[in-house]
Design an enzyme around this catalytic site. Structure first.
Site, PDB file in Angstrom:
ATOM      1  N   ALA A   1       0.823  -1.214   0.000  1.00 35.37           N
ATOM      2  CA  ALA A   1       0.000   0.000   0.000  1.00 35.37           C
ATOM      3  C   ALA A   1       0.858   1.266   0.000  1.00 35.37           C
ATOM      4  O   ALA A   1       2.097   1.220   0.051  1.00 35.37           O
ATOM      5  CB  ALA A   1      -0.932  -0.018   1.211  1.00 35.37           C
ATOM      6  N   HIS A   2       0.186   2.412  -0.024  1.00 33.15           N
ATOM      7  CA  HIS A   2       0.876   3.698  -0.143  1.00 33.15           C
ATOM      8  C   HIS A   2       1.802   3.973   1.044  1.00 33.15           C
ATOM      9  O   HIS A   2       1.534   3.587   2.173  1.00 33.15           O
ATOM     10  CB  HIS A   2      -0.137   4.835  -0.288  1.00 33.15           C
ATOM     11  CG  HIS A   2      -1.106   4.950   0.851  1.00 33.15           C
ATOM     12  ND1 HIS A   2      -2.324   4.324   0.849  1.00 33.15           N
ATOM     13  CD2 HIS A   2      -1.027   5.594   2.028  1.00 33.15           C
ATOM     14  CE1 HIS A   2      -2.966   4.591   1.972  1.00 33.15           C
ATOM     15  NE2 HIS A   2      -2.193   5.352   2.712  1.00 33.15           N
ATOM     16  N   ASN A   3       2.914   4.623   0.738  1.00 36.62           N
ATOM     17  CA  ASN A   3       3.915   5.091   1.713  1.00 36.62           C
ATOM     18  C   ASN A   3       4.716   3.978   2.374  1.00 36.62           C
ATOM     19  O   ASN A   3       5.448   4.235   3.329  1.00 36.62           O
ATOM     20  CB  ASN A   3       3.269   5.943   2.815  1.00 36.62           C
ATOM     21  CG  ASN A   3       2.549   7.162   2.302  1.00 36.62           C
ATOM     22  OD1 ASN A   3       2.744   7.573   1.166  1.00 36.62           O
ATOM     23  ND2 ASN A   3       1.695   7.733   3.112  1.00 36.62           N
TER      24      ASN A   3
END
Length: 344
Positions: free
Chosen positions: A246-248
């Protein structure tokens, strides 16, 4: 964070005053400062606009470098000196709405040709039938791209990289000697949702997805771009098929992830960690250097360096195995009464 111009265009609202006017926020402080990017409240840089929602105790983490920050009326006193407060009843939603209007992601839809004239493709690279390459993209020597794969505007791909058919890459930087198998999705927006007046609203994502040298990404796996920071997979990390990053997220070097693993947003997996199949990791968790997770483990808290965990919720492997053994021993109920012998 500064917006990477290879992937995004700033199409409006280039001053704090414009952000206040466009969102209907009340501006407290200097409203003439320039806006050059967006960021998280705690890490915003000069020229960035951010938002703050949550408990008042978190106000102390707001970056003193930010140009402006969306806050509610109750939190305005906690905004650092020199940072303009944009007061709004729904700071997160106001920020998302303005950011989505002010910053536009470049897309393939903006071009008429299949291979854009500004794309830099090395003569030794090989592109399969139906490959689409966006404006400003770059593809290195001896890289092979399978049929019907889409390389978005600005995407940079190094040398000797192999990308399977029907993959898609956007907002991505890909190193040398990388393997991306069929159907992989790199650089899509992550799963971020904010409540709005008409229901749930998607959160915009302005970061990038970075795969360093010698990474392998399995078929039909997904690596989302960051919301404000980058999503990074370190050198020689290997991800199996059907994995979600997922993001980051930040994966270190030589990380190994088996099939169907799901890694939530803003997770850090340090060098040499190994994740078994169907592992799930909650957001903002750190997995230590050389740690190992047994298959199907569900992790909700940080794992120290070198430890092996299993179970859901995840815990040290010996503790988990003792609990499983105890449960097997004691969950069977009373033993069935011995059968009486039959007559005759």
């Amino acid at each position: 964070m500064a917006i990477d111009p290879r992937f995004f265009d700033q199409v409006g609202a280039d001053t704090v005053e414009a952000w206040a006017k466009g969102s209907g926020a009340k501006c407290v402080g200097e409203g003439t400062g320039a806006v050059t990017g967006v960021g998280a409240a705690s890490t915003a840089l000069a020229g960035d606009v951010a938002f703050f929602e949550g408990a008042a105790k978190g106000l102390g983490s707001i970056s003193v470098k930010a140009a402006a920050i969306f806050v509610s009326e109750e939190h305005v006193e906690g905004v650092p000196d020199g940072v303009t407060a944009l007061i709004h009843d729904q700071p997160r939603l106001a920020f998302f709405a303005m950011a989505s209007r002010a910053i536009r992601r470049k897309t393939i839809a903006d071009q008429a040709e299949r291979i854009h004239t500004t794309a830099a493709i090395h003569p030794d690279a090989k592109l399969g039938p139906g490959v689409v390459v966006g404006a400003g993209a770059a593809i290195g020597a001896e890289t092979v791209i399978g049929a019907n794969t889409v390389i978005g505007p600005g995407v940079q791909i190094g040398m000797r990289t192999e990308i399977g058919p029907n993959a898609s890459l956007q907002c991505a930087l890909i190193g040398n000697d990388v393997k991306i198998l069929a159907g992989a999705r790199i650089g899509e927006a992550g799963f971020g949702v904010a409540p709005g007046p008409e229901g749930a609203e998607d959160s915009p994502h302005f970061g990038r997805a970075i795969l360093q040298d010698h990474v392998t990404l399995g078929a039909n796996s997904c690596v989302d771009r960051g919301a404000f920071d980058d999503t990074v997979i370190g050198e020689r990390s290997k991800l199996d098929n059907f994995c979600q990053v997922a993001h980051n997220c930040q994966l270190g070097r030589n990380v190994v992830v088996a099939a169907f693993a799901g890694i939530s947003g803003s997770v850090t997996v340090r060098d040499g960690a190994m994740l078994g199949g169907r592992v799930g990791i909650a957001d903002h968790v750190t997995v230590g250097t050389g740690a190992q997770l047994a298959a199907s483990a569900g992790v909700f808290r940080d794992i120290p360096d070198g430890e092996t965990w299993g179970g859901t919720p995840g815990r040290p492997i010996r503790q988990w195995m003792r609990e499983v053994a105890w449960l097997q021993k004691n969950a069977g109920g009373k033993k069935k009464a011995a059968r009486e012998p039959k007559e005759g």
